[in-house]
Design a protein around this motif. Structure first.
Motif, short mmCIF file in Angstrom:
data_model
loop_
_atom_site.label_atom_id
_atom_site.label_comp_id
_atom_site.label_asym_id
_atom_site.label_seq_id
_atom_site.Cartn_x
_atom_site.Cartn_y
_atom_site.Cartn_z
N LEU A 85 20.17 79.60 45.06
CA LEU A 85 20.92 80.26 44.00
C LEU A 85 22.27 79.60 43.79
O LEU A 85 22.69 79.39 42.64
CB LEU A 85 21.09 81.74 44.33
N TRP A 86 22.94 79.26 44.88
CA TRP A 86 24.27 78.64 44.75
C TRP A 86 24.15 77.24 44.16
O TRP A 86 24.97 76.85 43.32
CB TRP A 86 24.96 78.60 46.10
N ARG A 87 23.14 76.49 44.61
CA ARG A 87 22.96 75.13 44.06
C ARG A 87 22.63 75.18 42.58
O ARG A 87 23.19 74.42 41.78
CB ARG A 87 21.84 74.43 44.84
N LEU A 88 21.74 76.07 42.19
CA LEU A 88 21.35 76.18 40.78
C LEU A 88 22.53 76.64 39.93
O LEU A 88 22.74 76.12 38.82
CB LEU A 88 20.19 77.17 40.64
N THR A 89 23.28 77.61 40.44
CA THR A 89 24.43 78.11 39.68
C THR A 89 25.48 77.02 39.49
O THR A 89 26.00 76.81 38.39
CB THR A 89 25.07 79.32 40.39
N PHE A 90 25.80 76.31 40.58
CA PHE A 90 26.82 75.25 40.50
C PHE A 90 26.39 74.15 39.54
O PHE A 90 27.17 73.73 38.67
CB PHE A 90 27.08 74.66 41.88
N ILE A 246 26.43 79.40 28.89
CA ILE A 246 26.88 78.54 29.98
C ILE A 246 25.91 78.53 31.15
O ILE A 246 25.90 77.62 31.97
CB ILE A 246 28.29 78.96 30.45
N MET A 247 25.07 79.57 31.24
CA MET A 247 24.07 79.61 32.31
C MET A 247 22.71 79.13 31.84
O MET A 247 21.72 79.24 32.55
CB MET A 247 23.96 81.04 32.84
N ILE A 272 18.81 75.92 36.53
CA ILE A 272 18.03 77.15 36.55
C ILE A 272 16.72 76.99 35.79
O ILE A 272 15.66 77.44 36.25
CB ILE A 272 18.86 78.31 35.97
N GLU A 273 16.75 76.34 34.63
CA GLU A 273 15.54 76.20 33.83
C GLU A 273 14.46 75.39 34.54
O GLU A 273 13.28 75.75 34.50
CB GLU A 273 15.88 75.56 32.48
N THR A 274 14.83 74.29 35.18
CA THR A 274 13.83 73.49 35.88
C THR A 274 13.28 74.23 37.10
O THR A 274 12.11 74.09 37.44
CB THR A 274 14.44 72.14 36.31
#
Length: 321
Positions: A85-90, A246-247, A272-274
């Motif tokens: 989650l943190w990697r995807l968000t960043f 932005i997300m 996030i999409e991938t």
């Protein structure tokens, strides 16, 4: 003789519902024009909302959606604990911040340059050439990038080999891809995005420009003290609109440039999409995919509300609501 005064006939008060119906009828043409957009959001935004329930269950095909075991926030806990989650968000936020800031600044720069051109034929040719990349398919962009960056057949390594240098494995080097993706996005979107700023510049009163020229202002001073302040409200509105997404990553660009299963590049290109695409199409984990999508929507909503509140505090006339 005494004058007989007849009581005035009181008109019935118009009810609120009849007033609304009258407003709808008076604006029926505008409402008819809005129907396609209203239908689009109802079908693709509101009707799928019950699917959010998938984020709180451990979905399996045998039991279906409503009979699968309810796990509350376990799917979100799993994403947090394994670090995804943190990697995807960043990655998603960092790319979008680069897209929004660099994209808007470059679009303003291009719009000002187009406005400063004096030869109309050259201005039209320049606009056309700048607009063309927007209409190129992401699939074709990915193909062009592969033909340039491929280790065995790419143009880049052929050029390096011809000058005696060692070939590079671009598709295994995660550090160079943020630059490649940002540059590709700017190349594709700058020309089209500059239309709004160019139109805003066209709305600037020519008398102001002429008065500044009479006062001795050069082109650079006109841009700094007249054109750029004039574009400030447009920039703020477009910035707020951009923050709403932005997300949301540019799935077509990332998927066609990098692919969804290149594990060597996950650290710098996985958004996030991938991740949702892999969860649904490769791992068939609908619950995790729904949890990430719900997190994406809530996070984006909070950012929009916060940004609009800050803008409203600093410049109320430029806020969205």
């Amino acid at each position: 003789m005494e004058k007989v005064i007849q009581p005035a006939i009181k008109s019935k008060p118009r009810t609120e519902s009849s007033g609304r119906l009258r407003r709808f009828w008076n604006n029926k043409t505008l409402l008819l024009m809005c129907l396609p957009a209203i239908a689009f959001f109802i079908v693709f935004a509101y009707l799928p909302m019950p699917g959010v329930y998938l984020a709180f269950i451990q979905y399996n095909y045998a039991d279906g959606i409503f009979k699968s075991p309810f796990v509350a926030f376990d799917n979100f806990r799993f994403l947090v604990m394994n670090g995804d989650l943190w990697r995807l968000t960043f990655n998603t936020v960092a790319y979008n911040v680069a897209f929004i800031l660099l994209g808007n600044l470059l679009q303003i720069f291009v719009a000002i340059l187009l406005n400063e051109l004096r030869r109309k034929w050259f201005k039209k040719v320049a606009q056309t050439l700048l607009f063309l990349p927007h209409f190129i398919s992401a699939v074709l962009i990915g193909l062009i990038a592969y033909n340039i960056l491929s280790y065995d057949y790419g143009l880049l390594n052929h050029v390096l080999a011809s000058i005696g240098m060692d070939p590079v494995k671009v598709y295994s080097n995660s550090h160079v891809w943020p630059f490649i993706i940002v540059i590709t996005y700017l190349w594709q979107s700058t020309g089209y995005g500059s239309i709004v700023y160019f139109a805003a510049i066209m709305g600037l009163d020519n008398e102001i420009i002429e008065a500044s020229e009479i006062d001795g202002a050069n082109a650079f001073q006109r841009i700094i003290y007249i054109v750029i302040p004039w574009l400030k409200p447009t920039f703020i509105i477009l910035l707020l609109f951009s923050l709403g997404g932005i997300m949301k990553g540019n799935f077509g660009l990332f998927y066609n440039l990098v692919g969804a299963n290149n594990t060597a590049l996950y650290s710098s290109t996985d958004i996030i999409e991938t991740y949702v695409f892999r969860s649904l199409m490769t791992n068939f984990n609908f619950s995790i995919g729904s949890a990430v999508s719900l997190y994406q929507s809530v996070f984006g909503f909070v950012i929009v509300i916060t940004a609009n509140w800050l803008v409203k505090k600093a410049s109320p006339e430029n806020s969205l609501f």
